[in-house]
Scaffold this motif. Sequence first.
Motif, PDB file in Angstrom:
ATOM      1  N   GLN A  12       0.809  -1.219   0.000  1.00 33.40           N
ATOM      2  CA  GLN A  12       0.000   0.000   0.000  1.00 33.40           C
ATOM      3  C   GLN A  12       0.846   1.275   0.000  1.00 33.40           C
ATOM      4  N   PRO A  13       1.827   1.426   0.911  1.00 32.36           N
ATOM      5  CA  PRO A  13       2.644   2.650   0.899  1.00 32.36           C
ATOM      6  C   PRO A  13       3.402   2.839  -0.414  1.00 32.36           C
ATOM      7  N   CYS A  14       3.820   1.735  -1.030  1.00 35.67           N
ATOM      8  CA  CYS A  14       4.499   1.842  -2.326  1.00 35.67           C
ATOM      9  C   CYS A  14       3.556   2.382  -3.389  1.00 35.67           C
ATOM     10  N   ARG A  15       2.300   1.939  -3.357  1.00 36.46           N
ATOM     11  CA  ARG A  15       1.331   2.429  -4.340  1.00 36.46           C
ATOM     12  C   ARG A  15       1.080   3.920  -4.157  1.00 36.46           C
ATOM     13  N   ALA A  16       0.979   4.364  -2.913  1.00 35.27           N
ATOM     14  CA  ALA A  16       0.773   5.794  -2.655  1.00 35.27           C
ATOM     15  C   ALA A  16       1.921   6.608  -3.228  1.00 35.27           C
ATOM     16  N   LEU A  17       3.125   6.143  -3.011  1.00 33.80           N
ATOM     17  CA  LEU A  17       4.314   6.840  -3.484  1.00 33.80           C
ATOM     18  C   LEU A  17       4.379   6.835  -5.010  1.00 33.80           C
ATOM     19  N   TYR A  18       4.083   5.693  -5.601  1.00 34.14           N
ATOM     20  CA  TYR A  18       4.103   5.559  -7.066  1.00 34.14           C
ATOM     21  C   TYR A  18       3.081   6.498  -7.706  1.00 34.14           C
ATOM     22  N   ILE A  19       1.863   6.508  -7.183  1.00 37.09           N
ATOM     23  CA  ILE A  19       0.802   7.369  -7.719  1.00 37.09           C
ATOM     24  C   ILE A  19       1.200   8.834  -7.607  1.00 37.09           C
ATOM     25  N   PHE A  20       1.708   9.219  -6.442  1.00 38.50           N
ATOM     26  CA  PHE A  20       2.071  10.618  -6.217  1.00 38.50           C
ATOM     27  C   PHE A  20       3.194  11.057  -7.161  1.00 38.50           C
ATOM     28  N   ALA A  21       4.219  10.232  -7.295  1.00 35.78           N
ATOM     29  CA  ALA A  21       5.353  10.589  -8.155  1.00 35.78           C
ATOM     30  C   ALA A  21       4.937  10.662  -9.620  1.00 35.78           C
ATOM     31  N   ARG A  22       4.160   9.693 -10.067  1.00 35.19           N
ATOM     32  CA  ARG A  22       3.731   9.688 -11.458  1.00 35.19           C
ATOM     33  C   ARG A  22       2.807  10.865 -11.753  1.00 35.19           C
ATOM     34  N   LEU A  23       1.895  11.128 -10.847  1.00 35.49           N
ATOM     35  CA  LEU A  23       0.922  12.198 -11.045  1.00 35.49           C
ATOM     36  C   LEU A  23       1.586  13.566 -11.120  1.00 35.49           C
ATOM     37  N   ASN A  24       2.694  13.714 -10.414  1.00 41.81           N
ATOM     38  CA  ASN A  24       3.389  15.007 -10.369  1.00 41.81           C
ATOM     39  C   ASN A  24       4.609  15.069 -11.289  1.00 41.81           C
ATOM     40  N   ALA A 166      -2.778  12.940   2.250  1.00 42.37           N
ATOM     41  CA  ALA A 166      -3.549  12.116   3.186  1.00 42.37           C
ATOM     42  C   ALA A 166      -4.583  11.267   2.466  1.00 42.37           C
ATOM     43  N   ASP A 167      -5.218  11.817   1.446  1.00 45.27           N
ATOM     44  CA  ASP A 167      -6.261  11.079   0.728  1.00 45.27           C
ATOM     45  C   ASP A 167      -5.686   9.896  -0.045  1.00 45.27           C
ATOM     46  N   ILE A 168      -4.542  10.095  -0.689  1.00 49.96           N
ATOM     47  CA  ILE A 168      -3.924   8.985  -1.421  1.00 49.96           C
ATOM     48  C   ILE A 168      -3.519   7.882  -0.447  1.00 49.96           C
ATOM     49  N   VAL A 169      -2.864   8.266   0.638  1.00 51.22           N
ATOM     50  CA  VAL A 169      -2.432   7.290   1.634  1.00 51.22           C
ATOM     51  C   VAL A 169      -3.627   6.519   2.190  1.00 51.22           C
ATOM     52  N   ALA A 170      -4.719   7.213   2.446  1.00 53.74           N
ATOM     53  CA  ALA A 170      -5.910   6.559   2.997  1.00 53.74           C
ATOM     54  C   ALA A 170      -6.523   5.575   2.008  1.00 53.74           C
ATOM     55  N   LEU A 171      -6.698   5.994   0.769  1.00 51.37           N
ATOM     56  CA  LEU A 171      -7.419   5.142  -0.176  1.00 51.37           C
ATOM     57  C   LEU A 171      -6.632   3.887  -0.540  1.00 51.37           C
ATOM     58  N   VAL A 172      -5.326   3.993  -0.722  1.00 53.27           N
ATOM     59  CA  VAL A 172      -4.577   2.770  -1.059  1.00 53.27           C
ATOM     60  C   VAL A 172      -4.653   1.744   0.069  1.00 53.27           C
ATOM     61  N   GLU A 173      -4.726   2.206   1.308  1.00 52.26           N
ATOM     62  CA  GLU A 173      -4.877   1.280   2.432  1.00 52.26           C
ATOM     63  C   GLU A 173      -6.240   0.592   2.399  1.00 52.26           C
ATOM     64  N   LEU A 174      -7.276   1.342   2.089  1.00 55.50           N
ATOM     65  CA  LEU A 174      -8.619   0.768   2.075  1.00 55.50           C
ATOM     66  C   LEU A 174      -8.814  -0.197   0.911  1.00 55.50           C
ATOM     67  N   MET A 175      -8.022  -0.038  -0.141  1.00 60.48           N
ATOM     68  CA  MET A 175      -8.129  -0.951  -1.273  1.00 60.48           C
ATOM     69  C   MET A 175      -7.572  -2.333  -0.954  1.00 60.48           C
ATOM     70  N   GLN A 176      -6.738  -2.446   0.074  1.00 66.31           N
ATOM     71  CA  GLN A 176      -6.132  -3.740   0.390  1.00 66.31           C
ATOM     72  C   GLN A 176      -7.188  -4.786   0.766  1.00 66.31           C
ATOM     73  N   PRO A 177      -8.077  -4.526   1.729  1.00 65.71           N
ATOM     74  CA  PRO A 177      -9.125  -5.513   2.012  1.00 65.71           C
ATOM     75  C   PRO A 177     -10.135  -5.654   0.876  1.00 65.71           C
ATOM     76  N   VAL A 178     -10.366  -4.575   0.127  1.00 62.30           N
ATOM     77  CA  VAL A 178     -11.283  -4.669  -1.016  1.00 62.30           C
ATOM     78  C   VAL A 178     -10.767  -5.699  -2.016  1.00 62.30           C
ATOM     79  N   CYS A 179      -9.473  -5.647  -2.307  1.00 63.21           N
ATOM     80  CA  CYS A 179      -8.881  -6.597  -3.250  1.00 63.21           C
ATOM     81  C   CYS A 179      -8.827  -8.009  -2.687  1.00 63.21           C
ATOM     82  N   ALA A 180      -8.956  -8.124  -1.372  1.00 67.99           N
ATOM     83  CA  ALA A 180      -8.999  -9.450  -0.744  1.00 67.99           C
ATOM     84  C   ALA A 180     -10.416 -10.016  -0.697  1.00 67.99           C
ATOM     85  N   GLY A 181     -11.390  -9.205  -1.130  1.00 72.96           N
ATOM     86  CA  GLY A 181     -12.758  -9.706  -1.181  1.00 72.96           C
ATOM     87  C   GLY A 181     -13.703  -9.117  -0.159  1.00 72.96           C
TER      88      GLY A 181
END
Length: 240
Positions: A12-24, A166-181
Amino acid sequence: MGLELYLDLLSQPCRALYIFARLNNIPFEFKRVELIKGQHKTEEFRRVNVLMKVPALREGSFTLAESTAILLYLAQKFKTPDHWYPSDLQKRARVDEYLSWQHTSIRAKASKVFLTKVLLPLLTGQPLSAEKQEAVTEDLNVVLKQFEEKFLQDKPFIAGSEISLADIVALVELMQPVCAGYNLFEERPKLVEWRRRVEEAVGKQLFQEAHEGIMNIKNLTADQLAPELLENFKQQLLKQ
Protein backbone atom coordinates in the motif's frame (compact mmCIF):
# COMPACT_ATOMS: atom_id res chain seq x y z
CA MET A 1 22.86 9.74 -10.11
CA GLY A 2 19.11 10.29 -10.42
CA LEU A 3 16.27 9.48 -8.08
CA GLU A 4 15.59 5.77 -7.48
CA LEU A 5 12.44 4.45 -5.83
CA TYR A 6 12.45 0.88 -4.56
CA LEU A 7 8.88 -0.37 -4.73
CA ASP A 8 6.55 -3.34 -4.83
CA LEU A 9 3.03 -2.29 -5.83
CA LEU A 10 1.53 -5.09 -3.74
CA SER A 11 2.44 -2.77 -0.86
CA GLN A 12 0.00 0.00 0.00
CA PRO A 13 2.64 2.65 0.90
CA CYS A 14 4.50 1.84 -2.33
CA ARG A 15 1.33 2.43 -4.34
CA ALA A 16 0.77 5.79 -2.65
CA LEU A 17 4.31 6.84 -3.48
CA TYR A 18 4.10 5.56 -7.07
CA ILE A 19 0.80 7.37 -7.72
CA PHE A 20 2.07 10.62 -6.22
CA ALA A 21 5.35 10.59 -8.16
CA ARG A 22 3.73 9.69 -11.46
CA LEU A 23 0.92 12.20 -11.04
CA ASN A 24 3.39 15.01 -10.37
CA ASN A 25 5.78 14.07 -13.18
CA ILE A 26 8.59 13.43 -10.73
CA PRO A 27 11.42 11.72 -12.64
CA PHE A 28 12.48 8.48 -11.00
CA GLU A 29 13.86 5.05 -11.80
CA PHE A 30 11.49 2.29 -10.69
CA LYS A 31 13.51 -0.33 -8.81
CA ARG A 32 11.22 -3.32 -8.34
CA VAL A 33 11.66 -5.24 -5.08
CA GLU A 34 9.44 -8.33 -5.07
CA LEU A 35 8.33 -8.98 -1.51
CA ILE A 36 6.93 -12.45 -2.15
CA LYS A 37 10.34 -13.50 -3.47
CA GLY A 38 12.08 -12.12 -0.40
CA GLN A 39 14.06 -9.56 -2.39
CA HIS A 40 13.75 -7.06 0.48
CA LYS A 41 15.85 -9.41 2.61
CA THR A 42 18.85 -9.47 0.29
CA GLU A 43 22.19 -7.91 1.15
CA GLU A 44 21.93 -5.79 -1.99
CA PHE A 45 18.71 -4.16 -0.81
CA ARG A 46 19.99 -3.88 2.74
CA ARG A 47 22.58 -1.43 1.44
CA VAL A 48 19.69 0.81 0.38
CA ASN A 49 17.53 0.33 3.47
CA VAL A 50 18.98 -1.42 6.50
CA LEU A 51 15.40 -1.83 7.78
CA MET A 52 14.76 -4.13 4.80
CA LYS A 53 11.35 -2.65 4.02
CA VAL A 54 9.82 -0.96 1.01
CA PRO A 55 9.41 1.72 -0.12
CA ALA A 56 12.89 3.17 -0.07
CA LEU A 57 14.52 6.08 -1.86
CA ARG A 58 18.08 6.52 -3.07
CA GLU A 59 19.48 9.66 -4.62
CA GLY A 60 23.22 9.47 -5.01
CA SER A 61 24.61 8.76 -1.54
CA PHE A 62 21.36 9.87 0.12
CA THR A 63 18.92 7.17 1.16
CA LEU A 64 15.55 7.49 2.85
CA ALA A 65 13.13 4.98 4.38
CA GLU A 66 9.50 5.22 5.50
CA SER A 67 6.78 6.13 3.02
CA THR A 68 5.52 9.23 4.81
CA ALA A 69 9.02 10.71 5.04
CA ILE A 70 9.58 9.97 1.34
CA LEU A 71 6.27 11.54 0.31
CA LEU A 72 7.01 14.73 2.25
CA TYR A 73 10.56 14.86 0.88
CA LEU A 74 9.32 14.59 -2.71
CA ALA A 75 6.52 17.11 -2.20
CA GLN A 76 8.97 19.71 -0.94
CA LYS A 77 11.95 18.89 -3.14
CA PHE A 78 9.91 19.02 -6.35
CA LYS A 79 7.65 21.87 -5.16
CA THR A 80 4.49 19.99 -6.08
CA PRO A 81 1.17 21.90 -6.11
CA ASP A 82 0.33 23.32 -2.72
CA HIS A 83 -2.80 21.23 -2.13
CA TRP A 84 -0.72 18.05 -1.71
CA TYR A 85 1.00 19.33 1.42
CA PRO A 86 -0.55 22.75 2.07
CA SER A 87 1.44 25.79 3.12
CA ASP A 88 -1.58 26.91 5.15
CA LEU A 89 -0.60 25.82 8.66
CA GLN A 90 -3.99 24.45 9.70
CA LYS A 91 -4.57 22.53 6.46
CA ARG A 92 -1.08 21.08 6.71
CA ALA A 93 -1.82 20.10 10.29
CA ARG A 94 -4.85 18.13 9.05
CA VAL A 95 -2.63 16.18 6.67
CA ASP A 96 -0.07 15.57 9.42
CA GLU A 97 -2.81 14.56 11.83
CA TYR A 98 -4.12 11.88 9.49
CA LEU A 99 -0.66 10.59 8.57
CA SER A 100 0.19 10.31 12.27
CA TRP A 101 -3.04 8.43 13.07
CA GLN A 102 -3.35 6.01 10.20
CA HIS A 103 -0.43 3.65 10.94
CA THR A 104 -2.02 1.98 13.97
CA SER A 105 -5.61 2.35 12.82
CA ILE A 106 -6.60 2.18 9.15
CA ARG A 107 -3.33 0.55 8.05
CA ALA A 108 -3.16 -1.95 10.90
CA LYS A 109 -6.81 -3.03 10.76
CA ALA A 110 -7.16 -3.09 6.96
CA SER A 111 -3.93 -5.08 6.64
CA LYS A 112 -5.17 -7.61 9.16
CA VAL A 113 -8.34 -8.24 7.14
CA PHE A 114 -6.22 -8.69 4.02
CA LEU A 115 -3.80 -11.09 5.67
CA THR A 116 -6.49 -13.26 7.22
CA LYS A 117 -8.50 -13.42 4.01
CA VAL A 118 -5.63 -14.04 1.58
CA LEU A 119 -2.41 -15.26 3.21
CA LEU A 120 -3.73 -17.35 6.11
CA PRO A 121 -5.86 -19.70 3.95
CA LEU A 122 -3.03 -19.88 1.44
CA LEU A 123 -0.46 -20.96 4.03
CA THR A 124 -2.59 -23.21 6.23
CA GLY A 125 -5.17 -24.55 3.80
CA GLN A 126 -7.87 -23.42 6.21
CA PRO A 127 -9.83 -20.17 6.40
CA LEU A 128 -9.93 -18.21 9.62
CA SER A 129 -12.89 -19.24 11.76
CA ALA A 130 -16.06 -17.22 11.18
CA GLU A 131 -15.91 -15.93 14.75
CA LYS A 132 -12.35 -14.66 14.43
CA GLN A 133 -12.94 -13.22 10.96
CA GLU A 134 -15.92 -11.30 12.30
CA ALA A 135 -13.78 -9.87 15.10
CA VAL A 136 -11.08 -8.79 12.63
CA THR A 137 -13.70 -7.19 10.38
CA GLU A 138 -15.34 -5.41 13.28
CA ASP A 139 -11.99 -3.91 14.31
CA LEU A 140 -11.75 -2.42 10.83
CA ASN A 141 -15.33 -1.16 10.98
CA VAL A 142 -14.53 0.74 14.17
CA VAL A 143 -11.67 2.69 12.58
CA LEU A 144 -13.68 3.28 9.40
CA LYS A 145 -16.32 4.97 11.53
CA GLN A 146 -13.60 7.08 13.15
CA PHE A 147 -12.22 7.96 9.72
CA GLU A 148 -15.62 9.18 8.54
CA GLU A 149 -16.51 11.08 11.70
CA LYS A 150 -13.13 12.56 12.62
CA PHE A 151 -11.14 12.96 9.42
CA LEU A 152 -13.60 13.12 6.54
CA GLN A 153 -16.64 14.67 8.22
CA ASP A 154 -18.62 16.56 5.53
CA LYS A 155 -15.57 17.69 3.55
CA PRO A 156 -14.78 16.57 0.00
CA PHE A 157 -11.26 15.56 1.11
CA ILE A 158 -9.41 15.05 4.38
CA ALA A 159 -7.73 18.49 4.42
CA GLY A 160 -10.70 20.36 2.95
CA SER A 161 -11.81 21.11 -0.59
CA GLU A 162 -8.76 19.69 -2.41
CA ILE A 163 -6.99 16.35 -2.49
CA SER A 164 -3.85 15.97 -0.38
CA LEU A 165 -1.25 13.33 0.41
CA ALA A 166 -3.55 12.12 3.19
CA ASP A 167 -6.26 11.08 0.73
CA ILE A 168 -3.92 8.98 -1.42
CA VAL A 169 -2.43 7.29 1.63
CA ALA A 170 -5.91 6.56 3.00
CA LEU A 171 -7.42 5.14 -0.18
CA VAL A 172 -4.58 2.77 -1.06
CA GLU A 173 -4.88 1.28 2.43
CA LEU A 174 -8.62 0.77 2.07
CA MET A 175 -8.13 -0.95 -1.27
CA GLN A 176 -6.13 -3.74 0.39
CA PRO A 177 -9.13 -5.51 2.01
CA VAL A 178 -11.28 -4.67 -1.02
CA CYS A 179 -8.88 -6.60 -3.25
CA ALA A 180 -9.00 -9.45 -0.74
CA GLY A 181 -12.76 -9.71 -1.18
CA TYR A 182 -14.14 -7.49 1.59
CA ASN A 183 -16.08 -4.58 0.11
CA LEU A 184 -15.80 -2.08 2.94
CA PHE A 185 -17.41 0.64 0.81
CA GLU A 186 -20.72 -1.21 0.77
CA GLU A 187 -23.38 0.70 2.71
CA ARG A 188 -20.98 3.59 3.30
CA PRO A 189 -22.14 6.24 0.81
CA LYS A 190 -19.86 8.93 2.24
CA LEU A 191 -16.82 6.73 1.65
CA VAL A 192 -18.04 5.80 -1.83
CA GLU A 193 -18.28 9.45 -2.84
CA TRP A 194 -14.91 10.28 -1.30
CA ARG A 195 -13.32 7.36 -3.16
CA ARG A 196 -14.85 8.59 -6.41
CA ARG A 197 -13.44 12.09 -5.89
CA VAL A 198 -9.96 10.77 -5.05
CA GLU A 199 -9.87 8.45 -8.07
CA GLU A 200 -11.03 11.26 -10.36
CA ALA A 201 -8.39 13.64 -8.96
CA VAL A 202 -5.68 11.01 -9.44
CA GLY A 203 -6.98 9.73 -12.77
CA LYS A 204 -8.69 6.37 -13.09
CA GLN A 205 -6.08 4.96 -15.46
CA LEU A 206 -3.17 5.67 -13.11
CA PHE A 207 -5.14 4.41 -10.12
CA GLN A 208 -5.98 1.14 -11.88
CA GLU A 209 -2.40 0.74 -13.11
CA ALA A 210 -1.09 1.03 -9.56
CA HIS A 211 -3.62 -1.54 -8.29
CA GLU A 212 -3.39 -4.09 -11.09
CA GLY A 213 -1.16 -6.46 -9.14
CA ILE A 214 -3.07 -6.38 -5.87
CA MET A 215 -6.38 -6.83 -7.71
CA ASN A 216 -5.07 -10.21 -8.88
CA ILE A 217 -3.74 -11.25 -5.47
CA LYS A 218 -6.23 -14.11 -5.17
CA ASN A 219 -4.27 -15.88 -7.90
CA LEU A 220 -1.25 -16.08 -5.59
CA THR A 221 -0.12 -19.60 -4.70
CA ALA A 222 2.06 -20.73 -1.81
CA ASP A 223 4.83 -21.94 -4.13
CA GLN A 224 5.29 -18.35 -5.36
CA LEU A 225 6.40 -17.24 -1.90
CA ALA A 226 10.05 -17.43 -0.94
CA PRO A 227 10.49 -20.56 1.25
CA GLU A 228 12.18 -18.58 4.03
CA LEU A 229 9.11 -16.34 4.28
CA LEU A 230 6.51 -19.11 4.49
CA GLU A 231 7.11 -20.20 8.07
CA ASN A 232 7.52 -16.63 9.28
CA PHE A 233 4.19 -15.63 7.72
CA LYS A 234 2.46 -18.71 9.08
CA GLN A 235 3.59 -18.10 12.65
CA GLN A 236 2.56 -14.46 12.50
CA LEU A 237 -0.84 -15.18 11.04
CA LEU A 238 -1.70 -18.02 13.38
CA LYS A 239 -1.46 -15.51 16.23
CA GLN A 240 -4.34 -13.53 14.72
